[in-house]
Design a protein around this motif. Structure first.
Motif, PDB file in Angstrom:
ATOM      1  N   VAL A   1       0.841  -1.204   0.000  1.00  0.00           N
ATOM      2  CA  VAL A   1       0.000   0.000   0.000  1.00  0.00           C
ATOM      3  C   VAL A   1       0.875   1.253   0.000  1.00  0.00           C
ATOM      4  O   VAL A   1       0.589   2.237  -0.699  1.00  0.00           O
ATOM      5  CB  VAL A   1      -0.947  -0.014   1.225  1.00  0.00           C
ATOM      6  CG1 VAL A   1      -1.628   1.352   1.389  1.00  0.00           C
ATOM      7  CG2 VAL A   1      -1.998  -1.101   1.074  1.00  0.00           C
TER       8      VAL A   1
ATOM      9  N   CYS B   1       1.983   7.060  -6.735  1.00  0.00           N
ATOM     10  CA  CYS B   1       0.894   7.971  -7.067  1.00  0.00           C
ATOM     11  C   CYS B   1       1.369   9.420  -6.886  1.00  0.00           C
ATOM     12  O   CYS B   1       1.073  10.292  -7.711  1.00  0.00           O
ATOM     13  CB  CYS B   1      -0.321   7.697  -6.187  1.00  0.00           C
ATOM     14  SG  CYS B   1      -1.705   8.823  -6.475  1.00  0.00           S
TER      15      CYS B   1
ATOM     16  N   SER C   1      -6.682   4.743  -3.757  1.00  0.00           N
ATOM     17  CA  SER C   1      -7.435   4.469  -2.525  1.00  0.00           C
ATOM     18  C   SER C   1      -8.122   3.109  -2.602  1.00  0.00           C
ATOM     19  O   SER C   1      -8.038   2.289  -1.672  1.00  0.00           O
ATOM     20  CB  SER C   1      -8.475   5.569  -2.295  1.00  0.00           C
ATOM     21  OG  SER C   1      -7.851   6.827  -2.138  1.00  0.00           O
ATOM     22  N   LEU C   2      -8.793   2.855  -3.728  1.00  0.00           N
ATOM     23  CA  LEU C   2      -9.454   1.562  -3.895  1.00  0.00           C
ATOM     24  C   LEU C   2      -8.429   0.435  -4.053  1.00  0.00           C
ATOM     25  O   LEU C   2      -8.647  -0.683  -3.575  1.00  0.00           O
ATOM     26  CB  LEU C   2     -10.374   1.608  -5.112  1.00  0.00           C
ATOM     27  CG  LEU C   2     -11.575   2.548  -5.002  1.00  0.00           C
ATOM     28  CD1 LEU C   2     -12.370   2.555  -6.309  1.00  0.00           C
ATOM     29  CD2 LEU C   2     -12.480   2.142  -3.847  1.00  0.00           C
TER      30      LEU C   2
ATOM     31  N   ARG D   1      -7.805  13.744  -9.396  1.00  0.00           N
ATOM     32  CA  ARG D   1      -8.791  13.080  -8.546  1.00  0.00           C
ATOM     33  C   ARG D   1      -8.997  11.625  -8.950  1.00  0.00           C
ATOM     34  O   ARG D   1      -9.201  10.749  -8.112  1.00  0.00           O
ATOM     35  CB  ARG D   1     -10.120  13.835  -8.593  1.00  0.00           C
ATOM     36  CG  ARG D   1     -10.032  15.245  -8.009  1.00  0.00           C
ATOM     37  CD  ARG D   1     -11.348  15.989  -8.157  1.00  0.00           C
ATOM     38  NE  ARG D   1     -11.255  17.352  -7.649  1.00  0.00           N
ATOM     39  CZ  ARG D   1     -12.247  18.236  -7.686  1.00  0.00           C
ATOM     40  NH1 ARG D   1     -13.420  17.885  -8.228  1.00  0.00           N
ATOM     41  NH2 ARG D   1     -12.086  19.443  -7.192  1.00  0.00           N
TER      42      ARG D   1
ATOM     43  N   SER E   1      -5.619   0.190  -2.617  1.00  0.00           N
ATOM     44  CA  SER E   1      -5.137  -0.168  -1.284  1.00  0.00           C
ATOM     45  C   SER E   1      -6.058  -1.187  -0.628  1.00  0.00           C
ATOM     46  O   SER E   1      -5.601  -2.125   0.049  1.00  0.00           O
ATOM     47  CB  SER E   1      -5.039   1.093  -0.413  1.00  0.00           C
ATOM     48  OG  SER E   1      -4.127   2.020  -0.978  1.00  0.00           O
TER      49      SER E   1
ATOM     50  N   ALA F   1       1.017   4.473  -2.722  1.00  0.00           N
ATOM     51  CA  ALA F   1       0.944   5.888  -2.359  1.00  0.00           C
ATOM     52  C   ALA F   1       2.156   6.659  -2.885  1.00  0.00           C
ATOM     53  O   ALA F   1       2.029   7.785  -3.396  1.00  0.00           O
ATOM     54  CB  ALA F   1       0.852   6.027  -0.839  1.00  0.00           C
TER      55      ALA F   1
ATOM     56  N   LEU G   1      -6.133   9.570  -7.519  1.00  0.00           N
ATOM     57  CA  LEU G   1      -6.246   9.371  -6.077  1.00  0.00           C
ATOM     58  C   LEU G   1      -7.329   8.350  -5.728  1.00  0.00           C
ATOM     59  O   LEU G   1      -7.160   7.535  -4.813  1.00  0.00           O
ATOM     60  CB  LEU G   1      -6.540  10.708  -5.394  1.00  0.00           C
ATOM     61  CG  LEU G   1      -5.403  11.747  -5.436  1.00  0.00           C
ATOM     62  CD1 LEU G   1      -5.865  13.078  -4.859  1.00  0.00           C
ATOM     63  CD2 LEU G   1      -4.183  11.232  -4.674  1.00  0.00           C
ATOM     64  N   LEU G   2      -8.421   8.357  -6.489  1.00  0.00           N
ATOM     65  CA  LEU G   2      -9.472   7.369  -6.241  1.00  0.00           C
ATOM     66  C   LEU G   2      -8.956   5.961  -6.512  1.00  0.00           C
ATOM     67  O   LEU G   2      -9.191   5.026  -5.728  1.00  0.00           O
ATOM     68  CB  LEU G   2     -10.694   7.651  -7.120  1.00  0.00           C
ATOM     69  CG  LEU G   2     -11.826   6.607  -7.029  1.00  0.00           C
ATOM     70  CD1 LEU G   2     -12.417   6.581  -5.630  1.00  0.00           C
ATOM     71  CD2 LEU G   2     -12.908   6.896  -8.061  1.00  0.00           C
TER      72      LEU G   2
END
Length: 542
Positions: free
Chosen positions: A151, A158, A362-363, A355, A365, A155, A358-359
Motif C-alpha cells: 500500500v 501515485c 485508494s481503492l 482526482r 489499497s 501511495a 487518487l481514487l
C-alpha cells in the motif's frame, strides 16, 4: 484537434471540455517507452512460470493465442486513436459507438481494472522483495506487514504521478531502458546455460494436461494480463503530439518486441529447467522466485541477484506508469457518466486528472489488503480486460463505418480485425473457467444495474434510444450459461472441443448483432439531434 460539444448529453456526466487542459507533449519515443513500461511489469517474471506449471510445453500455444488476440486488439486501438484521439478512449469509444448501456457496463469493467492493476504490480514487487525481507510473505500471499508495504508503494508512486506527464515521461525514459535490457539478458544467458529438449518427454509430452490446460492458461496463467498496457499509447492519445503518427509507431514497436520476448522467456522456462525437477510433472515444479531460482540452479548466482533486484525494479516501473495510465481509465469512465463528474476535473497546473488517480490508489489499497496475492489479482483482471477488448472490437467497426475507409488506419481491414478480435475475446473469456466467470459476470452486471438506475427517469423514444447495446448483457449471460455447461470448470454437459466451437460461433453472431446495433444507434443519433446537442456524435480529427 478534437471537436467538443457544447453541453452534456444523455447519461453523460459533463462536457469533455476538460480534455483541453490535458498536456499534448508526448512524441513517439515517450509513447513507446511508456507503453513498454506498461506491458513489461510483473508478467514477464511470473507468467512464463505459471503457464509452464499449468500446461507444460503447450504453454507456447497459450502464448500464441494471447499474442494473436493482442495483435488484433492493438490494431483496433490504433485505428480508434487514429480516428478519434482522446485520453481514456478505451472507455469512451465503446460508448461513442454503441450507446450508454455498453459505455456504462464497459466503463464499470475498466474501472475495476483501474482499481486492481496497481495492486497487482505492488504485490509482485513485495513478493520478490521477500528474498531480503522474509517477513513480507506468509504462505503464498503477503503477510499483513507485506500488504501494508505494498500500500505504501502505491501511495509513493501515485505522488510521483501528481507532478505531470512530462516529469513522468522523463523518469520513465531511464526506467524503460533498464527494463528492456534485463529481460533480453535473461533469455540469452539462461538458454545458453541450459537447453534440454528432453524436458518435453520427461514432463509428459507436448501437452501433458491436454489442450484445455493450454487454453485455460491464456487467462488463468496471467498471459492476457502480461500484455495489458499495450493500449497505453492509444489510451493517452489525447496527450500525444501527433496521434496519427505516434500512436501506431509506439504500439507496433512494443507489440513486436514483447511477443518475441515472451516466447523467449517461455522457452527458458520449458527447456532450461533442470530435468530432475520434473519427476512429478510440470504441476509439481515449485519455484518461489521462478527466474531467479532457475538462474541459481544453472550456476548463475550473480545473475540471480540481478534478477531479484530487477524483480523489484521492473514492476515498480510498471506501477509508476500504470497508475498514470489507469488514471485515464477512471477519467474516461467519469466522462461516460459512470462516475461522479468531479473525477473529470483536470489539474490546471500539471494537466493531469488528479482526482481519478487518487481514487484508484485508494481503492487499490483496499484490494491489496483484501487479497495480497499476485496470481489472484492478475487472473481476475484478465477477465475484465477481455470484456473491454470485446467492446473495443465492436467500436472500431461501428466508428469505422462512419467515415470513409481511407480515413482510418486499418482501411479495408477494419471489419476483419474487429470481427476476429471480438471472437477471440469471447473465447478467452470462456477459457477463464467457471470459477472466475461466476464471480466476474455478477460483478459486471452491477454496471448494468447502475445504467438502469441512471436511465430510470427517461421515457419514450429517448429511453428506447438509450436501450441499444443490450447485446452486451446477452453476451455476458451466454458466457455464464455455457461456462456452467462446458468443460472449463463446468459440468461437462457440452464436451470439448464442441463447447469452444459453440462459444466461437455464438461470439461471431454476437458481433454481428453488436455491429448492427451500433450502426442503428449512429443513424438514430444523426436523425434525432445535431452534433452540437449530443456529445456522442462528436468526432475527433487529427
Amino acid at each position: 484537434m478534437t471537436e467538443m460539444p457544447n453541453k452534456a448529453g444523455p447519461l453523460s456526466a459533463v462536457s469533455p471540455g476538460e480534455d483541453l487542459l490535458l498536456r499534448r507533449g508526448l512524441g513517439t519515443t515517450s509513447l513507446t517507452l511508456i507503453t513498454f513500461s506498461s506491458v513489461i511489469g510483473s508478467g514477464w517474471l511470473l507468467a512464463p512460470y505459471t503457464a509452464a506449471k499449468a500446461a507444460g510445453p503447450a504453454a507456447f500455444l497459450s502464448w500464441t493465442i494471447a499474442s494473436v488476440t493482442t495483435a488484433l486488439i492493438s490494431f483496433a486501438f490504433i485505428d480508434l486513436a487514429f480516428r478519434h484521439p482522446m485520453s481514456g478512449g478505451n472507455v469512451r469509444w465503446p460508448q461513442l459507438a454503441s450507446g450508454p448501456l455498453v459505455g456504462t457496463v464497459v466503463g464499470w469493467a475498466v474501472f475495476l481494472q483501474a482499481a486492481s492493476a496497481g495492486p497487482s504490480e505492488s504485490t509482485a514487487v513485495v513478493q520478490y522483495a521477500s528474498k531480503w525481507l522474509p517477513w513480507v510473505i506468509s504462505g503464498e500471499s503477503l503477510s499483513w506487514p507485506g500488504r501494508l508495504l505494498a500500500v505504501a508503494l502505491l501511495a509513493f508512486f501515485c505522488t510521483l504521478n501528481l507532478f505531470g506527464i512530462k516529469l513522468l515521461a522523463k523518469v520513465n525514459n531511464v526506467v524503460a531502458t533498464i527494463k528492456v535490457v534485463i529481460p533480453v539478458m535473461t533469455v540469452i544467458l539462461l538458454l545458453a546455460s541450459g537447453f534440454d529438449t528432453s524436458n518435453v518427454e520427461t514432463g509428459g509430452g507436448v501437452a501433458p494436461y491436454g489442450i484445455s490446460a493450454a487454453l485455460t492458461a491464456v487467462v488463468g496463467g496471467g498471459l492476457v494480463y502480461s500484455f495489458t498496457g499495450i493500449n497505453a499509447a492509444a489510451v493517452m492519445s489525447g496527450e500525444a503530439k501527433n496521434p496519427r503518427r505516434t500512436v501506431p509507431r509506439a504500439t507496433l514497436i512494443v507489440l513486436a518486441g514483447t511477443i518475441v520476448l515472451y516466447m523467449g522467456l517461455q522457452a527458458v522456462m520449458i527447456f532450461s529447467l533442470p530435468n530432475g525437477l520434473l519427476g512429478s510433472g510440470w504441476h509439481g515444479i515449485n519455484l518461489q522466485s521462478p527466474l531467479a531460482a532457475l538462474a541459481t540452479l544453472l550456476g548463475l548466482s550473480w545473475f540471480a541477484t540481478v534478477l531479484l533486484a530487477d524483480a523489484v525494479f521492473s514492476p515498480s516501473g510498471s506501477l509508476l506508469i500504470g497508475i498514470g495510465v489507469k488514471g485515464r481509465y477512471t477519467y474516461g469512465a467519469a466522462q461516460n457518466g459512470l462516475l461522479p463528474a468531479a473525477l473529470t476535473k483536470v489539474d490546471r497546473r500539471f494537466g493531469i486528472p488528479r482526482r481519478a488517480l487518487l481514487l484508484n490508489v485508494s481503492l487499490g489499497s483496499v484490494v491489496v489488503l483484501a487479497f495480497g496475492n499476485w496470481k489472484t489479482i492478475a487472473s481476475s483482471l484478465s477477465f475484465y480486460y477481455g470484456l473491454s477488448y470485446a467492446a473495443v472490437s465492436v467500436a472500431v467497426t461501428v466508428l469505422g463505418a462512419s467515415t470513409p475507409p481511407e480515413k482510418g488506419w486499418l482501411r479495408k481491414w477494419t471489419i476483419p480485425v474487429g470481427f476476429g478480435s471480438f471472437v477471440l475475446s469471447g473465447l478467452i473469456l470462456y477459457w477463464s473457467t467457471w470459477e472466475k466467470i461466476r464471480i466476474a459476470v455478477p460483478l459486471l452486471l452491477i454496471g448494468f444495474l447502475i445504467y438502469l438506475a441512471r436511465a430510470k427517469s427517461r421515457q419514450g423514444s429517448a429511453f428506447r434510444q438509450q436501450a441499444v447495446g443490450g447485446w452486451l448483457v446477452g453476451f455476458l449471460l451466454m458466457l455464464g450459461v455455457l461456462s456452467v455447461l462446458g468443460t472449463f470448470g463446468g459440468a461437462g454437459v457440452i464436451a470439448a472441443p464442441y463447447d469452444s466451437a459453440l462459444v466461437g460461433l455464438l461470439s461471431a453472431g454476437t458481433w454481428w448483432l453488436a455491429h448492427r446495433s451500433g450502426l442503428r444507434h449512429q443513424r438514430s443519433l444523426a436523425q434525432a439531434e445535431t452534433p452540437e446537442d449530443n456529445p456522442e456524435t462528436a468526432r475527433s480529427t487529427a
